[in-house]
Design a protein around this motif. Structure first.
Motif, PDB file in Angstrom:
ATOM      1  N   ASP A  10       0.414   2.293   5.598  1.00  0.00           N
ATOM      2  CA  ASP A  10      -0.677   3.265   5.619  1.00  0.00           C
ATOM      3  C   ASP A  10      -1.984   2.699   6.175  1.00  0.00           C
ATOM      4  O   ASP A  10      -2.935   3.446   6.387  1.00  0.00           O
ATOM      5  CB  ASP A  10      -0.922   3.828   4.211  1.00  0.00           C
ATOM      6  CG  ASP A  10      -1.416   2.765   3.254  1.00  0.00           C
ATOM      7  OD1 ASP A  10      -0.866   1.647   3.268  1.00  0.00           O
ATOM      8  OD2 ASP A  10      -2.359   3.051   2.488  1.00  0.00           O
ATOM      9  N   GLN A  55       2.114  -1.328  -1.041  1.00  0.00           N
ATOM     10  CA  GLN A  55       0.962  -0.577  -1.539  1.00  0.00           C
ATOM     11  C   GLN A  55       0.749   0.666  -0.680  1.00  0.00           C
ATOM     12  O   GLN A  55      -0.025   0.667   0.275  1.00  0.00           O
ATOM     13  CB  GLN A  55      -0.273  -1.478  -1.493  1.00  0.00           C
ATOM     14  CG  GLN A  55      -1.255  -1.204  -2.592  1.00  0.00           C
ATOM     15  CD  GLN A  55      -2.329  -2.277  -2.686  1.00  0.00           C
ATOM     16  OE1 GLN A  55      -2.366  -3.226  -1.904  1.00  0.00           O
ATOM     17  NE2 GLN A  55      -3.212  -2.131  -3.651  1.00  0.00           N
ATOM     18  N   LEU A  56       1.480   1.723  -1.044  1.00  0.00           N
ATOM     19  CA  LEU A  56       1.399   2.986  -0.314  1.00  0.00           C
ATOM     20  C   LEU A  56       0.801   4.053  -1.224  1.00  0.00           C
ATOM     21  O   LEU A  56       0.952   3.978  -2.446  1.00  0.00           O
ATOM     22  CB  LEU A  56       2.793   3.433   0.128  1.00  0.00           C
ATOM     23  CG  LEU A  56       3.477   2.610   1.224  1.00  0.00           C
ATOM     24  CD1 LEU A  56       4.959   2.953   1.301  1.00  0.00           C
ATOM     25  CD2 LEU A  56       2.795   2.833   2.567  1.00  0.00           C
ATOM     26  N   LYS A 105       0.881 -10.355   3.614  1.00  0.00           N
ATOM     27  CA  LYS A 105      -0.335 -10.102   4.375  1.00  0.00           C
ATOM     28  C   LYS A 105      -1.385 -11.109   3.909  1.00  0.00           C
ATOM     29  O   LYS A 105      -1.380 -11.492   2.745  1.00  0.00           O
ATOM     30  CB  LYS A 105      -0.849  -8.676   4.117  1.00  0.00           C
ATOM     31  CG  LYS A 105       0.051  -7.586   4.624  1.00  0.00           C
ATOM     32  CD  LYS A 105      -0.551  -6.238   4.225  1.00  0.00           C
ATOM     33  CE  LYS A 105       0.401  -5.102   4.547  1.00  0.00           C
ATOM     34  NZ  LYS A 105      -0.102  -3.817   3.995  1.00  0.00           N
TER      35      LYS A 105
HETATM   36 MN    MN Z   1      -0.904  -0.078   2.115  1.00  0.00          MN
END
Ligand code: MN
Length: 130
Positions: A10, A55-56, A105
């Motif tokens: 996202d 983490q959406l 990340k």
């Molecule tokens: Mn995310």
């Protein structure tokens, strides 16, 4: 025809970076910004690999991985979690949800492609050519 890599992510910056890195190495990239869209795309596109942000918004990546694994056609599709979560246990949670691996990340452009290639080498489904 080679199947695309499906990127479920996202964050605009990461979408641009990952798409650039993958396309620069010759892969086709399909993208979804949320879990339900990604699951629907995976069902129709049959990607050779799924890069899955954990983490959406709404449905998180763990739930997405479990849903993908419920589709028999995607049972052996490599799913690689991509997450900025630094918490210990995230790797284990990702694997428990059905992911094959985990990339942290921020993305390191020098190692990212190698990581993706490593996951593409294993599954026979990705070796099929039309
Ligand atoms: Mn995310």
């Amino acid at each position: 025809m080679n199947q695309p890599i499906l990127l479920i992510e996202d964050n605009e910056h990461n979408i641009c970076l990952l798409r650039y890195l993958l396309e620069a190495h010759g892969w086709r990239v399909a993208h979804a910004s949320d879990g339900p869209t990604g699951i629907a795309l995976a069902g129709t596109l049959r990607p050779c690999l799924v890069l899955l942000d954990i983490q959406l918004p709404g449905m998180d990546g763990y739930a997405v991985a479990r849903a993908l694994r419920h589709d028999p056609a995607l049972a052996t599709t490599p799913i690689v979690a991509v997450t900025s979560f630094a918490l210990a246990g995230d790797r284990e949670r990702s694997l428990a949800a059905g992911c094959n691996g985990y990339i942290e990340k921020p993305i390191d452009p020098d190692t990212f492609v190698t990581e993706v290639q490593r996951h593409l080498e294993a599954p026979p489904a990705c070796m099929e050519s039309a």
